[in-house]
Write a protein that holds these residues in place. Sequence first.
Motif, PDB file in Angstrom:
ATOM      1  N   HIS A  32      35.671  51.531  25.913  1.00 47.14           N
ATOM      2  CA  HIS A  32      35.895  51.680  27.357  1.00 47.14           C
ATOM      3  C   HIS A  32      34.640  52.203  28.055  1.00 47.14           C
ATOM      4  O   HIS A  32      34.290  51.735  29.148  1.00 47.14           O
ATOM      5  CB  HIS A  32      37.095  52.589  27.631  1.00 47.14           C
ATOM      6  N   THR A  58      40.705  56.356  17.883  1.00 48.24           N
ATOM      7  CA  THR A  58      40.651  56.971  19.212  1.00 48.24           C
ATOM      8  C   THR A  58      39.220  57.052  19.723  1.00 48.24           C
ATOM      9  O   THR A  58      38.929  56.701  20.865  1.00 48.24           O
ATOM     10  CB  THR A  58      41.311  58.365  19.190  1.00 48.24           C
ATOM     11  N   ILE A 118      41.396  46.822  18.108  1.00 48.66           N
ATOM     12  CA  ILE A 118      41.200  47.228  19.493  1.00 48.66           C
ATOM     13  C   ILE A 118      41.016  45.950  20.297  1.00 48.66           C
ATOM     14  O   ILE A 118      40.181  45.115  19.950  1.00 48.66           O
ATOM     15  CB  ILE A 118      39.964  48.131  19.656  1.00 48.66           C
ATOM     16  N   GLU A 145      37.883  53.426  20.406  1.00 48.37           N
ATOM     17  CA  GLU A 145      38.471  52.872  21.620  1.00 48.37           C
ATOM     18  C   GLU A 145      37.854  53.504  22.866  1.00 48.37           C
ATOM     19  O   GLU A 145      37.528  52.810  23.840  1.00 48.37           O
ATOM     20  CB  GLU A 145      39.989  53.058  21.617  1.00 48.37           C
ATOM     21  N   VAL A 157      40.613  44.930  24.422  1.00 47.00           N
ATOM     22  CA  VAL A 157      40.503  45.409  25.798  1.00 47.00           C
ATOM     23  C   VAL A 157      40.195  44.208  26.681  1.00 47.00           C
ATOM     24  O   VAL A 157      39.252  43.463  26.418  1.00 47.00           O
ATOM     25  CB  VAL A 157      39.394  46.467  25.952  1.00 47.00           C
TER      26      VAL A 157
END
Length: 134
Positions: free
Chosen positions: A121, A114, A4, A117, A6
């Motif tokens: 966020h 999923t 992951i 992640e 970001v």
Amino acid sequence: MNDITVTRVFDAPLAKVWKVWTEREYFAQWFGAPLPTVVSDVRTGGTWSATVTTPQGDMPLGGTYREVVRHERLVWTMVGPDGAEVVMDAAFTDHGDKTEVVYRQPDVPAEHFTRTEAGVHHILDSFASVLARA
């Protein structure tokens, strides 16, 4: 296993972003842990711990700072109640009045990707909210 990554650009100078990311009082706010449960020694080899309240009950978390380069990079671990260790890192880049943070969590099992992640966020959104008020 999947990584992951970001990238977020925060509307604040690097020194402020670093402060809100690393100081115990701010960390408690954006991490969602009551301040009395937060312990944080942000230095290479230092440890951290916090207890978050979930619908399933209190969840103690903690880990070690593997690498701390002030205003540049953090690498830390998180160990949850199940004993599994997760390694995360964040790189900070100064853009004057803005700061770019690249968060990375390698080797996330496919069955957790999923949810993990979404959690990343959520925590970065929470960080942005606390940063805006700091």
